[in-house]
Design an enzyme around this catalytic site. Structure first.
Site, mmCIF file in Angstrom:
data_model
loop_
_atom_site.group_PDB
_atom_site.id
_atom_site.type_symbol
_atom_site.label_atom_id
_atom_site.label_comp_id
_atom_site.label_asym_id
_atom_site.label_seq_id
_atom_site.Cartn_x
_atom_site.Cartn_y
_atom_site.Cartn_z
ATOM 1 N N ASP A 9 5.754 -3.555 88.950
ATOM 2 C CA ASP A 9 5.373 -2.947 87.817
ATOM 3 C C ASP A 9 6.414 -1.987 87.028
ATOM 4 O O ASP A 9 6.638 -0.902 87.302
ATOM 5 C CB ASP A 9 4.182 -2.050 88.603
ATOM 6 C CG ASP A 9 2.925 -3.136 88.959
ATOM 7 O OD1 ASP A 9 2.767 -3.898 88.373
ATOM 8 O OD2 ASP A 9 2.350 -2.692 90.000
ATOM 9 N N LYS A 31 4.817 -10.403 91.899
ATOM 10 C CA LYS A 31 3.669 -10.287 91.182
ATOM 11 C C LYS A 31 4.103 -9.780 89.777
ATOM 12 O O LYS A 31 4.583 -8.653 89.885
ATOM 13 C CB LYS A 31 2.528 -9.582 91.771
ATOM 14 C CG LYS A 31 1.280 -9.362 91.071
ATOM 15 C CD LYS A 31 0.272 -8.423 91.791
ATOM 16 C CE LYS A 31 0.339 -7.083 91.423
ATOM 17 N NZ LYS A 31 -0.065 -6.626 90.008
ATOM 18 N N ASP A 58 -0.520 -11.725 87.605
ATOM 19 C CA ASP A 58 -1.878 -10.870 87.758
ATOM 20 C C ASP A 58 -2.287 -10.293 86.482
ATOM 21 O O ASP A 58 -2.159 -9.238 86.003
ATOM 22 C CB ASP A 58 -1.371 -9.556 88.761
ATOM 23 C CG ASP A 58 -2.523 -8.809 88.926
ATOM 24 O OD1 ASP A 58 -3.882 -9.211 88.887
ATOM 25 O OD2 ASP A 58 -2.239 -7.543 89.131
ATOM 26 N N LEU A 59 -2.999 -11.165 85.381
ATOM 27 C CA LEU A 59 -3.456 -10.764 84.410
ATOM 28 C C LEU A 59 -4.932 -10.376 84.262
ATOM 29 O O LEU A 59 -5.213 -10.018 83.121
ATOM 30 C CB LEU A 59 -2.953 -11.644 83.161
ATOM 31 C CG LEU A 59 -1.418 -11.811 83.306
ATOM 32 C CD1 LEU A 59 -0.908 -13.105 82.026
ATOM 33 C CD2 LEU A 59 -0.640 -10.614 82.938
ATOM 34 N N LYS A 60 -5.552 -10.772 85.343
ATOM 35 C CA LYS A 60 -7.010 -10.550 85.667
ATOM 36 C C LYS A 60 -7.927 -10.774 84.104
ATOM 37 O O LYS A 60 -8.494 -10.000 83.653
ATOM 38 C CB LYS A 60 -6.991 -8.749 85.664
ATOM 39 C CG LYS A 60 -6.487 -8.285 87.138
ATOM 40 C CD LYS A 60 -6.725 -6.949 87.329
ATOM 41 C CE LYS A 60 -6.391 -6.648 88.518
ATOM 42 N NZ LYS A 60 -4.967 -6.200 88.630
ATOM 43 N N ASP A 63 -12.943 -13.294 79.865
ATOM 44 C CA ASP A 63 -13.388 -13.370 78.430
ATOM 45 C C ASP A 63 -14.451 -14.545 78.349
ATOM 46 O O ASP A 63 -14.851 -14.580 79.585
ATOM 47 C CB ASP A 63 -12.155 -13.527 77.464
ATOM 48 C CG ASP A 63 -12.461 -13.044 75.929
ATOM 49 O OD1 ASP A 63 -13.484 -13.455 75.685
ATOM 50 O OD2 ASP A 63 -11.347 -12.606 75.574
ATOM 51 N N ASN A 66 -14.424 -20.381 77.004
ATOM 52 C CA ASN A 66 -13.324 -20.978 76.451
ATOM 53 C C ASN A 66 -12.220 -20.319 76.265
ATOM 54 O O ASN A 66 -11.097 -20.923 76.399
ATOM 55 C CB ASN A 66 -14.074 -21.423 75.026
ATOM 56 C CG ASN A 66 -13.331 -22.108 73.988
ATOM 57 O OD1 ASN A 66 -12.770 -23.150 74.357
ATOM 58 N ND2 ASN A 66 -12.496 -21.392 73.108
ATOM 59 N N THR A 67 -12.096 -18.902 76.130
ATOM 60 C CA THR A 67 -10.814 -18.198 75.977
ATOM 61 C C THR A 67 -9.992 -18.261 77.048
ATOM 62 O O THR A 67 -8.807 -18.462 77.244
ATOM 63 C CB THR A 67 -11.136 -16.871 75.326
ATOM 64 O OG1 THR A 67 -11.979 -16.999 74.140
ATOM 65 C CG2 THR A 67 -10.022 -16.103 75.115
ATOM 66 N N THR A 122 -8.910 -1.957 94.117
ATOM 67 C CA THR A 122 -8.781 -1.219 95.210
ATOM 68 C C THR A 122 -8.571 0.126 94.891
ATOM 69 O O THR A 122 -8.660 1.059 95.842
ATOM 70 C CB THR A 122 -7.571 -1.907 95.971
ATOM 71 O OG1 THR A 122 -6.657 -1.906 95.018
ATOM 72 C CG2 THR A 122 -7.635 -3.018 96.826
ATOM 73 N N ARG A 183 -0.379 0.118 102.280
ATOM 74 C CA ARG A 183 0.423 1.381 102.477
ATOM 75 C C ARG A 183 0.849 1.424 103.972
ATOM 76 O O ARG A 183 0.149 1.637 104.735
ATOM 77 C CB ARG A 183 -0.276 2.586 102.222
ATOM 78 C CG ARG A 183 -0.498 2.936 100.598
ATOM 79 C CD ARG A 183 0.606 2.954 99.641
ATOM 80 N NE ARG A 183 0.421 3.073 98.223
ATOM 81 C CZ ARG A 183 0.363 2.207 97.530
ATOM 82 N NH1 ARG A 183 0.497 0.890 97.870
ATOM 83 N NH2 ARG A 183 0.219 2.561 96.201
ATOM 84 N N GLN A 192 -4.524 4.378 94.863
ATOM 85 C CA GLN A 192 -5.142 3.571 95.601
ATOM 86 C C GLN A 192 -6.327 4.265 96.483
ATOM 87 O O GLN A 192 -6.153 5.633 96.929
ATOM 88 C CB GLN A 192 -4.298 2.694 96.488
ATOM 89 C CG GLN A 192 -3.189 1.818 95.751
ATOM 90 C CD GLN A 192 -4.030 0.727 94.952
ATOM 91 O OE1 GLN A 192 -5.195 0.696 94.932
ATOM 92 N NE2 GLN A 192 -3.183 -0.313 94.425
ATOM 93 N N GLY A 212 3.498 -2.571 95.715
ATOM 94 C CA GLY A 212 4.272 -2.243 94.596
ATOM 95 C C GLY A 212 5.118 -1.104 95.211
ATOM 96 O O GLY A 212 6.378 -1.372 95.578
ATOM 97 N N ARG A 213 4.626 0.221 94.476
ATOM 98 C CA ARG A 213 5.273 1.502 94.904
ATOM 99 C C ARG A 213 6.042 1.483 96.192
ATOM 100 O O ARG A 213 7.178 2.161 96.103
ATOM 101 C CB ARG A 213 4.781 2.563 94.210
ATOM 102 C CG ARG A 213 4.382 2.505 92.688
ATOM 103 C CD ARG A 213 3.252 3.221 92.355
ATOM 104 N NE ARG A 213 1.903 2.702 92.563
ATOM 105 C CZ ARG A 213 0.843 3.096 92.201
ATOM 106 N NH1 ARG A 213 0.535 4.381 91.427
ATOM 107 N NH2 ARG A 213 -0.249 2.490 92.649
HETATM 108 O O1 C5P Z 1 2.145 0.094 93.705
HETATM 109 P P1 C5P Z 1 1.037 -0.500 94.266
HETATM 110 O O2 C5P Z 1 1.305 -1.097 95.657
HETATM 111 O O3 C5P Z 1 -0.390 0.582 94.405
HETATM 112 O O4 C5P Z 1 0.525 -1.754 93.478
HETATM 113 C C1 C5P Z 1 -0.501 -2.522 93.572
HETATM 114 C C2 C5P Z 1 -0.472 -3.630 92.657
HETATM 115 O O5 C5P Z 1 -1.668 -4.333 92.657
HETATM 116 C C3 C5P Z 1 -0.768 -3.050 91.219
HETATM 117 O O6 C5P Z 1 0.318 -4.070 90.501
HETATM 118 C C4 C5P Z 1 -2.257 -3.166 90.658
HETATM 119 O O7 C5P Z 1 -2.225 -3.665 89.411
HETATM 120 C C5 C5P Z 1 -2.314 -4.514 91.700
HETATM 121 N N1 C5P Z 1 -3.827 -4.474 92.093
HETATM 122 C C6 C5P Z 1 -4.696 -3.505 92.825
HETATM 123 N N2 C5P Z 1 -5.717 -3.762 93.127
HETATM 124 C C7 C5P Z 1 -6.651 -4.619 92.712
HETATM 125 C C8 C5P Z 1 -5.908 -5.697 92.011
HETATM 126 C C9 C5P Z 1 -4.526 -5.743 91.747
HETATM 127 O O8 C5P Z 1 -3.836 -2.544 93.225
HETATM 128 N N3 C5P Z 1 -7.870 -5.010 92.953
#
Ligand code: C5P
Length: 233
Positions: A9, A31, A58-60, A63, A66-67, A122, A183, A192, A212-213
Site C-alpha cells: 500500500d 498484493k 486487489d481492485l475489488k 459494476d 459486462n463492465t 475487515t 495482526r 482494522q 500490510g502495515r
Molecule cells: O495494513 P493492513 O495489514 O491493514 O493491510 C490490509 C490490506 O488488505 C489493505 O491493503 C486493505 O485494502 C486490504 N483488505 C482489507 N480488508 C478486506 C479486503 C482487503 O484490509 N476485506
C-alpha cells in the site's frame, strides 16, 4: 511461503519497488491494491512478475456484469495471479467475471488467475455494518456470500480471519480463504476491526494471509516478514 501476501500500500512506484527489494527472497506473493494501481498501473505488475513474484490484484471490482467482465479480461492479460470482485455485485456479475478470466487465459495459453469474492471488509464492526442495513449479521453475510461465490464458480473469498472457520465448514476444503485483518500479537490495529494473529488465521482455515502495515511500516520489514512466516510453521 506463498501463504503470506504482503500488501504494497504505497502511492508511488519507487516506494513499492524499494519495499520489494528490501524484502528480497523472504516474500513471494504481493498484493497490489487500488492506491498503488491507480498511481502506477501495470508498471508495478511488470516489476513484480520480472522478479518471479506472484501478484494478487486487489481492485475489488463491482459494476454491471459486462463492465466487470471486460475489466477482468484486461487484468488477466496484465498477468495477475489472483484478482477479486465484490460478492455483493451479485451472481451474474461473479459468473461473468470468472467466464471472462478463463476465456482470456485460454486464448493467451496461460493459467487462469484465481478469482475471489470480497465478503465483508475487515474494517467493519457490527455497529458500522448494521447501518448499511443488510439483513444478516457479519458472520451470516460472510458465509452467505462465500457460498454464493462458490456456486458461481469462484475460487475463494476475501474474508476476516474471525469468520474463516465458518466459511471453511460451509465451503469445504478446496476453497481459497484469503484473510486481511491480520495482526501479530501486540501490533497496532490501525483501522482494522475483525482481526486475528497470523497463526490464528491459518488455524481458522485461511489459505493465505494478507499483511500490510505490520510489515511495510516496520523498522525492519524483512525481519517482520520472517517472524510472521516462522509463526506459521
Ligand atoms: O495494513 P493492513 O495489514 O491493514 O493491510 C490490509 C490490506 O488488505 C489493505 O491493503 C486493505 O485494502 C486490504 N483488505 C482489507 N480488508 C478486506 C479486503 C482487503 O484490509 N476485506
Amino acid at each position: 511461503m506463498e501463504r503470506l501476501i504482503v500488501a504494497l500500500d504505497f502511492n508511488n512506484l519507487a516506494d513499492a519497488q524499494k519495499c520489494v527489494l528490501e524484502l528480497g527472497d523472504s516474500v513471494v506473493y504481493y498484493k497490489v491494491g487500488m492506491e498503488l494501481y491507480y498511481a502506477c498501473g501495470s508498471e508495478i505488475i511488470r516489476f513484480l512478475k520480472d522478479r518471479g513474484k506472484k501478484v494478487f490484484l486487489d481492485l475489488k471490482l463491482q459494476d454491471i456484469p459486462n463492465t466487470v467482465a471486460h475489466a477482468c479480461s484486461v487484468l488477466t492479460e496484465l498477468g495477475a495471479d489472483m484478482l477479486n470482485v465484490h460478492g455483493v455485485g451479485g451472481a451474474k456479475m461473479m459468473k461473468e467475471a470468472v467466464k471472462a478470466v478463463r476465456t482470456k487465459a485460454e486464448a493467451l495459453g496461460i493459467s487462469a488467475p484465481k478469482v475471489i469474492a470480497v465478503t465483508v471488509l475487515t474494517s467493519m464492526d457490527e455497529g458500522q455494518f448494521s447501518r448499511v442495513k443488510y439483513r444478516n449479521s457479519i458472520p451470516e453475510q460472510e458465509v452467505a456470500l462465500a457460498k454464493l461465490a462458490q456456486s458461481c464458480g469462484l475460487d475463494g473469498v476475501v474474508a476476516s480471519p474471525m469468520e474463516a472457520a465458518m466459511i471453511r465448514r460451509a465451503c469445504g476444503e478446496d476453497f481459497l480463504i484469503v484473510t486481511p485483518g491480520v495482526r501479530p500479537a501486540g501490533a497496532a490495529l490501525n483501522d482494522q476491526s475483525r482481526v486475528a494473529t497470523p497463526e490464528g488465521a491459518i488455524k481458522n482455515g485461511a489459505t493465505h494471509i494478507v499483511v500490510g502495515r505490520p510489515i511495510t511500516q516496520a523498522e525492519n520489514p524483512a525481519a517482520s516478514a520472517k517472524a510472521i512466516l516462522a509463526s506459521l510453521n
